[in-house]
Design a protein around this motif. Sequence first.
Motif, PDB file in Angstrom:
ATOM      1  N   TYR A 107     -12.368 -28.904 -14.576  1.00 58.09           N
ATOM      2  CA  TYR A 107     -11.211 -29.614 -15.298  1.00 58.09           C
ATOM      3  C   TYR A 107     -10.105 -28.477 -15.249  1.00 58.09           C
ATOM      4  N   ASP A 111      -7.633 -25.282 -15.945  1.00 53.26           N
ATOM      5  CA  ASP A 111      -7.324 -24.616 -17.218  1.00 53.26           C
ATOM      6  C   ASP A 111      -6.372 -25.435 -17.861  1.00 53.26           C
ATOM      7  N   HIS A 112      -6.669 -25.731 -19.334  1.00 58.82           N
ATOM      8  CA  HIS A 112      -5.846 -26.453 -20.156  1.00 58.82           C
ATOM      9  C   HIS A 112      -5.232 -25.335 -21.349  1.00 58.82           C
ATOM     10  N   ALA A 168      -6.657 -25.686 -24.879  1.00 60.55           N
ATOM     11  CA  ALA A 168      -6.843 -27.201 -25.668  1.00 60.55           C
ATOM     12  C   ALA A 168      -7.994 -27.988 -25.562  1.00 60.55           C
ATOM     13  N   ILE A 219     -10.553 -30.792 -24.550  1.00 57.35           N
ATOM     14  CA  ILE A 219     -10.566 -31.755 -23.475  1.00 57.35           C
ATOM     15  C   ILE A 219     -11.814 -32.475 -23.473  1.00 57.35           C
ATOM     16  N   THR A 247     -10.279 -36.363 -19.347  1.00 51.57           N
ATOM     17  CA  THR A 247      -9.160 -35.567 -18.891  1.00 51.57           C
ATOM     18  C   THR A 247      -9.278 -35.250 -17.280  1.00 51.57           C
ATOM     19  N   SER A 281      -8.547 -30.743 -12.608  1.00 46.88           N
ATOM     20  CA  SER A 281      -7.680 -30.016 -11.749  1.00 46.88           C
ATOM     21  C   SER A 281      -8.185 -28.421 -11.349  1.00 46.88           C
ATOM     22  N   THR A 310      -9.570 -20.183 -16.440  1.00 46.13           N
ATOM     23  CA  THR A 310      -9.798 -21.451 -17.456  1.00 46.13           C
ATOM     24  C   THR A 310     -10.064 -20.843 -18.683  1.00 46.13           C
ATOM     25  N   ASN A 362     -10.669 -23.489 -22.156  1.00 52.83           N
ATOM     26  CA  ASN A 362     -10.582 -25.026 -22.575  1.00 52.83           C
ATOM     27  C   ASN A 362     -11.643 -24.920 -23.554  1.00 52.83           C
TER      28      ASN A 362
END
Length: 286
Positions: free
Chosen positions: A105, A107-108, A111, A113, A117, A120, A248, A250
Amino acid sequence: MKLFAFGFGFTALRLVDIYADEFERISGTVRHAEKRDGLHRQKLDAYLFDAVEHSEIASRIKEADVLLVSVPPGRSEDPVLSAFGQQIEASTARQVVYLSTVGVYGDHGGAWIDEDTAVSPQVDRAHARVTAERRWKDVAGDRLAVLRFAGIYGPRRNALARLRDGNARRIVKPGQVFNRIHVDDAAQAAMAAIDHHKGGTWNVCDDEPAPPQDVIAYAASLMGIKPPATEDFATAKMTPMARSFYATNNKISNARLKRDLGVELAYPTYREGLEQLWNAREGRPV
């Protein structure tokens, strides 16, 4: 039901330990002869993942009802698909379970997820995982169940053991959290995916993303010792690999795992998991 496991690793072997009675035959691959011989002594069919035993492996693929894949991809190729892609595509196995990682996934920023999602990836090994997931989908089609695991801990691989061995560190990066998953719950998720008889993608993680320094502190409290001093991530001496895990941040939702596969976590947070391990005498003097 006949199971063939590409890679008798930590999770696959725990699956075998807990759910052996669900299968009439279990076989799989290893990299080293010493491990193969040890598994033979445990009455498990194990084959070296090399050219010498490829014909035997191909025979087991042909007869398997379920293929479990825990071999990670290389930088440029997936070794299992490179060696056995045609046999897997032609197999009559009703289910292919691929063990991946939530690292896909990227890095968000802390947040929440879920499986919707977009992936990335931000480091090379996560890029390789995304490519491997797509290649496995091309080969296995609707039979493919992808399990994206958070960090797996369990016997011999946990904060208690690191504290005992003097390897635990409390590195603090403000706002940083990780999910994790006890190996027993990881095995439960894999078995649930096998029983689901359908493809899909599921996150396999606990209920509580938490700062890594809190996990070490809780383990120390169980052991009755003082936790290591905190270190600032910005100035801490770390290997490039160790530092990359902090790239990352999340909070991973496991709602779909519970809803679709009916998984009820035995260890919903790191606290229950560490307590179980401490009661099993993990972290005690060797």
